[in-house]
Design a protein around this motif. Structure first.
Motif, PDB file in Angstrom:
ATOM      1  N   THR A  96     -87.823   8.453  -7.100  1.00  0.00           N
ATOM      2  CA  THR A  96     -86.513   8.509  -7.743  1.00  0.00           C
ATOM      3  C   THR A  96     -85.995   7.109  -8.068  1.00  0.00           C
ATOM      4  O   THR A  96     -86.480   6.105  -7.536  1.00  0.00           O
ATOM      5  N   HIS A  97     -84.995   7.070  -8.932  1.00  0.00           N
ATOM      6  CA  HIS A  97     -84.361   5.798  -9.305  1.00  0.00           C
ATOM      7  C   HIS A  97     -82.967   6.106  -9.822  1.00  0.00           C
ATOM      8  O   HIS A  97     -82.701   7.195 -10.324  1.00  0.00           O
ATOM      9  N   ARG A  98     -82.073   5.138  -9.694  1.00  0.00           N
ATOM     10  CA  ARG A  98     -80.723   5.335 -10.219  1.00  0.00           C
ATOM     11  C   ARG A  98     -80.766   5.396 -11.744  1.00  0.00           C
ATOM     12  O   ARG A  98     -81.615   4.777 -12.381  1.00  0.00           O
ATOM     13  N   THR A  99     -79.841   6.181 -12.316  1.00  0.00           N
ATOM     14  CA  THR A  99     -79.745   6.303 -13.767  1.00  0.00           C
ATOM     15  C   THR A  99     -78.601   5.440 -14.297  1.00  0.00           C
ATOM     16  O   THR A  99     -77.637   5.149 -13.573  1.00  0.00           O
ATOM     17  N   GLU A 132     -73.131   3.331 -13.881  1.00  0.00           N
ATOM     18  CA  GLU A 132     -74.150   3.838 -12.970  1.00  0.00           C
ATOM     19  C   GLU A 132     -74.040   5.350 -12.858  1.00  0.00           C
ATOM     20  O   GLU A 132     -72.947   5.895 -12.746  1.00  0.00           O
ATOM     21  N   ARG A 134     -76.278   9.047 -11.237  1.00  0.00           N
ATOM     22  CA  ARG A 134     -76.877   9.538  -9.998  1.00  0.00           C
ATOM     23  C   ARG A 134     -78.299   9.018  -9.820  1.00  0.00           C
ATOM     24  O   ARG A 134     -78.944   8.590 -10.781  1.00  0.00           O
ATOM     25  N   ILE A 135     -78.767   9.064  -8.600  1.00  0.00           N
ATOM     26  CA  ILE A 135     -80.176   8.793  -8.315  1.00  0.00           C
ATOM     27  C   ILE A 135     -80.943  10.082  -8.572  1.00  0.00           C
ATOM     28  O   ILE A 135     -80.652  11.121  -7.964  1.00  0.00           O
ATOM     29  N   GLU A 136     -81.905  10.031  -9.488  1.00  0.00           N
ATOM     30  CA  GLU A 136     -82.642  11.225  -9.872  1.00  0.00           C
ATOM     31  C   GLU A 136     -84.129  10.935  -9.977  1.00  0.00           C
ATOM     32  O   GLU A 136     -84.560   9.773  -9.996  1.00  0.00           O
ATOM     33  N   ASN A 144     -84.946   6.304 -16.471  1.00  0.00           N
ATOM     34  CA  ASN A 144     -84.824   5.677 -15.141  1.00  0.00           C
ATOM     35  C   ASN A 144     -86.206   5.477 -14.529  1.00  0.00           C
ATOM     36  O   ASN A 144     -86.471   5.825 -13.388  1.00  0.00           O
ATOM     37  N   LEU A 175     -86.886   6.501  -2.947  1.00  0.00           N
ATOM     38  CA  LEU A 175     -86.057   5.742  -3.883  1.00  0.00           C
ATOM     39  C   LEU A 175     -86.731   4.406  -4.177  1.00  0.00           C
ATOM     40  O   LEU A 175     -87.009   3.628  -3.262  1.00  0.00           O
ATOM     41  N   THR A 177     -86.659   0.750  -5.185  1.00  0.00           N
ATOM     42  CA  THR A 177     -85.674  -0.334  -5.198  1.00  0.00           C
ATOM     43  C   THR A 177     -86.358  -1.670  -5.326  1.00  0.00           C
ATOM     44  O   THR A 177     -87.507  -1.842  -4.898  1.00  0.00           O
TER      45      THR A 177
END
Length: 377
Positions: A96-99, A132, A134-136, A144, A175, A177
């Motif tokens: 996942t990653h932030r959008t 920013e 959600r993290i998806e 993302n 996630l 990062t």
């Protein structure tokens, strides 16, 4: 057959089935891909069921269901003798990653987001404000994603692989990062320094084990063989993040050993073991170190290390001493010490004596290798 539109010669269309039909029995075809018949029963019976299937959760409802259905049909028609296509299933998590979205509602790639002087987020190319989201799950639709080529160019493929398996259990989402990938890169550098600084001091390849080992050497061997056993079990059980934690511990221990002890047979054995255990996770780094250590064959052909039972057992153990159920002291003693020795050692403890005071000892309960409880009244 002629085309009803142009009147020319028509070609029969044979590709009329949905793709799920192919994906529902491909594993049976793979057992004999060049056979004249769709399924070679002897080959399929030998190879199937598949030992381990690894896939995403999105396959659970359709693909896996269809595969089981087709297997039952193929068996009923006499093409197979197996009941189930897959013996084991492991469903991995998603990366996942932030959008991010700009002020016009366009999804923005993470590398195209920067902070302005006022601390707010903007697009690096257009200067539009960025919000920013959600993290998806990483997806092209929301941009993302992180380009693996950029990561490999900056940090190397080994670092990307190490971060991916170390961040969380593989069945859970992880996630992505920048700090995480940088931490993995620092570990890779630490392993490289450990190896290159140690290699000039190592004993030669083939050096025999000394007849007597110091207590420090035995402690290092004990940690090394426990790491072998732990990492081997973790890999088999898909607990890669746990294997990574064990390897961190071994690297930290070896890094803290002084130059004199790095000249011993034990240190070389531990370093060799470390490199072998790192091989599946950091293959490029491990192969390079392996060659620098003087080996003429490649690491991938070296046997996997085996843990020796002798070094998996602790020689000492720490147990709790309670007085009326309350912890009063801890004692370090030989493993499997007899009850009388344990009781005497516990009663000699100054902390225990103070807790007992002038009261009568009615009973001493000793649970070997675990706890001592003193009952007073």
């Amino acid at each position: 057959m002629t085309c009803p539109t142009c009147g020319g010669k028509a070609t029969r269309e044979t590709d009329t089935l949905d793709t799920f039909v192919d994906s529902a029995w491909y594993f049976a075809r793979y057992t004999a891909p060049h056979a004249k018949n769709p399924v070679d029963k002897a080959a399929a019976n030998y190879w199937l069921p598949v030992d381990q299937y690894i896939g995403g959760i999105e396959h659970a409802i359709l693909h896996l269901l269809y595969a089981r259905f087709f297997t039952r049909v193929l068996k009923k028609l006499g093409h197979l003798d197996v009941d189930e296509p897959f013996a084991g299933l492991f469903t991995q998590g998603m990366v996942t990653h932030r959008t991010y979205q700009d002020s016009e509602g366009v999804w923005v790639f993470p590398e195209n987001v920067k902070k302005a002087r006022d601390g707010k987020l903007v697009r690096a190319d257009t200067g539009l404000a960025v919000t920013e989201g959600r993290i998806e799950k990483m997806s092209k639709a929301k941009n993302n994603v992180v380009d693996p080529d950029d990561i490999i160019e900056q940090f190397g493929a080994d670092t990307a692989r190490w971060f991916t398996i170390s961040d969380s259990p593989p069945e859970r989402d992880m996630l992505w990062t920048d700090s995480g990938i940088e931490g993995a890169w620092r570990f890779v550098q630490k392993v490289w320094r450990l190896a290159t600084e140690s290699i000039p001091h190592l004993v030669a390849v083939g050096e025999k084990q000394p007849e007597r080992l110091s207590d420090e050497d035995r402690d290092l061997l004990r940690l090394t063989h426990k790491t072998i056993a732990g990492v081997s079990g973790d890999i088999e059980g898909f607990h890669y993040n746990k294997a990574v934690a064990r390897l961190y511990e071994l690297v930290n221990e070896l890094s803290g050993i002084d130059e004199t002890r790095r000249k011993t047979w034990v240190f070389r054995q531990s370093l060799v073991t470390l490199v072998k255990l790192l091989g599946p996770m950091l293959p490029h780094l491990a192969e390079e170190i392996w060659q620098k250590m003087g080996h003429e064959t490649i690491l991938a052909h070296a046997p996997w290390p085996e843990a020796e039972e002798e070094f998996l057992r602790d020689e000492t153990i720490t147990i709790a001493v309670q007085v009326m159920g309350k912890l009063r002291d801890t004692l370090t003693m030989a493993v499997d010490a007899d009850k009388t020795s344990v009781e005497n050692l516990a009663l000699r403890s100054e902390k225990v004596k103070r807790a007992i005071g002038d009261k009568e000892i009615k009973k001493v309960i000793v649970v070997p290798n675990k706890i001592v409880n003193i009952v007073i009244g």
